[in-house]
Scaffold this active site. Structure first.
Site, short mmCIF file in Angstrom:
data_model
loop_
_atom_site.label_atom_id
_atom_site.label_comp_id
_atom_site.label_asym_id
_atom_site.label_seq_id
_atom_site.Cartn_x
_atom_site.Cartn_y
_atom_site.Cartn_z
N LYS A 84 0.64 -1.25 -0.06
CA LYS A 84 -0.08 -0.17 -0.03
C LYS A 84 0.80 1.32 0.09
O LYS A 84 0.49 2.37 -0.06
CB LYS A 84 -0.98 -0.07 1.08
CG LYS A 84 -0.29 -0.28 2.53
CD LYS A 84 -0.38 -1.84 2.93
CE LYS A 84 0.33 -2.18 3.99
NZ LYS A 84 0.32 -3.34 4.60
N ARG A 85 2.21 1.16 0.10
CA ARG A 85 3.07 2.16 0.45
C ARG A 85 3.68 2.92 -1.08
O ARG A 85 4.38 3.81 -1.14
CB ARG A 85 4.25 1.87 1.02
CG ARG A 85 3.99 1.53 2.64
CD ARG A 85 4.32 2.54 3.70
NE ARG A 85 3.65 2.34 5.02
CZ ARG A 85 2.68 3.29 5.29
NH1 ARG A 85 2.55 4.29 4.64
NH2 ARG A 85 1.99 3.18 6.60
#
Length: 534
Positions: A260-261
Site C-alpha cells: 500500500k506504500r
RNA sequence: GGCUCCUUCGUCUAGUGGUUAGGACUCGAGAUUUUCAUUCUCGCAACAGGAGUUCAAUUCUCCUAGGAGUCACCA
C-alpha cells in the site's frame, strides 16, 4: 489428488488493525473463508493488536466493514463473539504470560539481559565479518543468581527463544510441499518485551492453538517464520496446525509484492492509473474526499465507494493464484465454495491486473436485472445532487429509462454520473467544443436540417423512441439525405456530446419540451458562433 | 549477503513424455450499427537458457540465469 478426510476445519484471518483492508489481505481472507465453507468448518476473525497504540476500534472498523460488504462473514471474532473469546490479542495477555513462564521453565526460552546496543554490536560485528550472526548468549540468565547479578547492574530482561542450533526443521506445506530449514539459520527471537508484553510469534502460536485452528492459510511472507513458530508450539506441547502458504499478490505488471506504500509507483502503470482516475472522477462528483493513501485500487473501500460489485471482486481475486480448470472463469459464491481447494493453488506470485478486474466487474454489472441496477445507481445521483431525496417516482422511471438506453455502458454504479446531461436543466448543457464546431457551427447544411426538423418533431403526437425513429427516417427520406446528416448535430444539440446512447432513446428520455428548448438553444448559439467567425 | 522460493502469450492461467501448447483479459483487423458501447468473425502473442535421460521433452534430472520473499524488542 484425493484429499484426506478433513473434519473440524477451523481457520482464521488475523489482521492487525491498520485502518484499511488491503486487496491482498482480502484474497488471503477469501481463501480461508472458502476453505472453511467448503469443509463446513469455521472461519474466525482474530485481531492481532499486540503492538497498537492507536485506537483499535477505529482502525478495525474499516476492515470489518470491508468484509461485511464483500459478504465474507466470520463465525467467531469481534462483534459475534465465540467460545474462545476474547478475540483481541490485547485482551489475552495473561494467556501469553503463562505460555512464556512455561517456556522459561523448561528451558525453551531464557531471560536475556543484554542491552540493545550490546546485542546490536554483536550483530554488526558478524555482518562486518560477513558471517552469519549467532548470538553469544553472553547475557543469558542461566540461573537465578545470574539474573540477580545482571539486575544489580541495572539491566532489564527480555525473553528470548532458545532455539536449537543444529539440525533441520521439517514440515509439510499444503501448497509448497516438503519444507526444510536449518535451525542454525534461526535467531533467538524475542517473545516478550521488558514491559511484559508479548510479540507476534508467541501470541500467534498460542492463539492458534487456543482457538483450535486446524489450518494456517496465510501469505508466503510468513513461510520463514514457520520454524520458530513450530518450535514454540512443540515446546508448549501444542498440536501443530497444517500450513498452507499462499503466493503473494504482485504489483500490476511486476513481480514485486503489492504494497500500500507504493501508490506513486503504481500510478505510473497505465492500467492502474486508468482505474484510479475512474474512481477519482466518481468520488469527486459525489463529494467524497479521502486521501489517496486510503482511496485507491489497492484498498477495498475504493471499490465500494465507486459502485463495484462484491461478487465481481471476489471472482477476480479467486482466480489470482487459483484455478479450477482450463476454461471456468465465472464462479458464483456457491460455485466457489463447492469447487475451492488448496490443491489447485499456484506457487508463483500473481500480479494484480486492473483491466481484468474491471472486465469481471462489467460482466457482473450487466448480469444484474434492471431493477437491481436501478437500486445501485440511485444513491450516486442523490449524492451528486442530481435527483432529490427521497427519490420520487418520476426520477425512478427516468433513471430506469436511462439505464435501459445505457445498455452495457456502465461498468460500475458510479458511472451513471457520466450521463448528467439528462438531469441538468436545458440551459446548463455544456457543449464539447470540438463536436459543437464540427456538427453545428461549421455545418450549415446540418444546422438547416435541424431547423427544419424542429417543426415535425414539435408536432408529433407520440414521443417514444420508436415513433421518433420512424419520424426521423421519413424526414431524411423526404430531404433526400441520410440519417448521418442529422444524427450528429441532433446529439450534440441535445447532450452536448459527440457520443452517447442511441439517439432516439435520448429524445424520448428528454421529452418533447426539453428537446425543443435544447435544439433552439443550440441553433442560436451555433449561429452566433458562425457569424462571429466570418 | 545468508536462508527460502518462483519461472507457459503483456497479464491471469490450463496442460501433456508424442497437442496445430488450450482458455480468459488486453491489443489489432473486419462485419453490424445513427455515434460510442455491445454483438459477431478473424488475428497477434508463451513453454527463461544450457546440458542430460529418452526413439521423443514444455513436461523428468542437473546446472545457469533472471525474478521474488524474508532476515525487528512489526505483524
Amino acid at each position: 489428488m484425493t484429499a484426506p478426510e478433513i473434519s473440524n476445519v477451523r481457520v482464521r484471518f488475523a489482521p492487525s488493525p491498520t485502518g484499511y483492508l488491503h486487496i491482498g489481505g482480502v484474497r488471503t481472507a477469501l481463501f480461508n473463508w472458502l476453505f472453511a465453507r467448503h469443509h463446513g468448518g469455521k472461519f474466525i476473525l482474530r485481531v492481532d493488536d499486540t503492538d497498537q497504540a492507536r485506537n483499535v476500534s477505529d482502525a478495525l472498523q474499516p476492515i470489518m466493514d470491508g468484509f461485511k460488504w464483500l459478504g465474507i462473514d466470520w463465525d467467531e471474532g469481534p462483534e459475534v463473539g465465540g467460545p474462545h473469546a476474547p478475540y483481541f490479542q490485547s485482551q489475552r495477555s495473561d494467556i501469553y504470560a503463562a505460555a512464556v513462564e512455561k517456556l522459561l521453565a523448561d528451558g525453551s526460552a531464557y531471560k536475556d539481559y543484554s542491552r540493545p546496543e550490546e546485542f546490536a554490536a554483536e550483530r554488526q560485528a558478524a555482518e562486518k565479518e560477513k558471517r552469519q550472526f549467532i548470538y553469544s548468549r553472553s547475557w543469558m540468565a542461566k540461573t537465578a543468581a545470574d539474573a540477580a547479578r545482571f539486575e544489580a547492574e541495572g539491566r532489564e530482561a527480555v525473553v528470548r527463544l532458545k532455539l536449537p542450533r543444529t539440525g533441520q526443521c521439517e514440515f509439510q506445506d499444503m501448497v509448497r510441499g516438503a519444507m526444510s530449514f536449518a535451525w542454525a539459520g534461526e535467531q533467538d527471537h524475542v517473545i516478550q518485551r521488558k514491559d511484559g508484553s508479548c510479540l507476534y510469534h508467541l501470541t500467534n502460536v498460542v492463539d492458534d492453538a487456543a482457538f483450535e485452528i486446524s489450518h494456517v492459510i496465510r501469505a508466503i511472507e510468513h513461510l520463514p517464520n514457520t520454524p520458530r513458530q513450530i518450535f514454540i508450539a512443540r515446546s508448549l506441547g501444542l498440536e501443530l496446525p497444517k500450513y498452507a502458504h499462499l503466493p503473494f499478490v504482485a504489483e500490476p505488471g511486476s513481480s514485486n509484492k503489492l504494497s500500500k506504500r507504493k501508490l506513486d509507483k503504481y500510478l505510473k502503470n497505465r492500467d492502474f492509473k486508468v482505474l484510479y482516475d475512474h474512481g477519482e472522477r466518481i468520488a469527486k462528483q459525489i463529494g467524497f474526499s479521502a486521501a489517496p493513501e486510503t482511496f485507491n485500487p489497492v484498498i477495498i473501500d475504493f471499490y465500494r465507494e465507486i459502485g463495484f460489485l462484491p461478487d465481481a471482486i471476489l471472482n477476480y481475486l479467486l482466480l489470482l493464484g487459483w484455478s479450477l480448470d482450463d476454461h471456468t472463469e465465472d464462479f458464483s459464491r456457491e460455485a466457489m465454495i463447492r469447487d475451492f481447494g488448496l490443491d489447485r493453488i499456484n506457487k508463483s506470485p500473481a500480479s494484480f491486473d486492473p483491466q481484468k478486474l474491471t472486465a469481471f466487474q462489467s460482466r457482473y454489472m450487466w448480469r444484474l436485472t434492471l431493477d437491481q441496477r436501478l437500486e445501485m445507481v440511485l444513491p450516486y445521483l442523490e449524492k451528486a445532487g442530481l435527483i432529490t431525496t427521497p427519490v420520487n417516482e418520476d426520477s425512478r422511471s427516468k433513471v430506469k429509462q436511462i439505464l435501459e438506453a445505457a445498455n452495457e455502458r456502465l461498468s460500475c454504479a458510479g458511472d451513471i454520473l457520466d450521463y448528467q446531461e439528462f438531469f441538468l436543466t436545458d440551459e446548463a448543457i455544456e457543449y464539447e467544443e470540438k463536436a459543437f464546431r464540427k456538427r453545428l457551427v461549421n455545418a450549415n447544411t446540418q444546422r438547416e436540417l435541424l431547423k427544419k426538423l424542429r417543426k415535425p418533431l414539435a408536432e408529433t403526437p407520440e414521443y417514444s423512441a420508436h415513433a421518433i425513429e420512424a419520424l426521423l427516417r421519413s424526414f431524411v427520406e423526404q430531404e433526400e439525405t441520410g440519417l448521418g446528416m442529422i444524427v450528429h448535430a441532433l446529439r450534440v444539440a441535445l447532450t452536448g456530446k459527440a457520443v452517447g446512447f442511441g439517439l432516439f432513446e435520448i429524445l424520448a428520455i428528454l421529452g418533447k419540451q426539453s428537446c425543443m428548448t435544447r435544439i433552439d438553444r443550440a441553433i442560436k448559439l451555433a449561429e452566433e458562433a458562425a457569424s462571429s467567425n466570418e
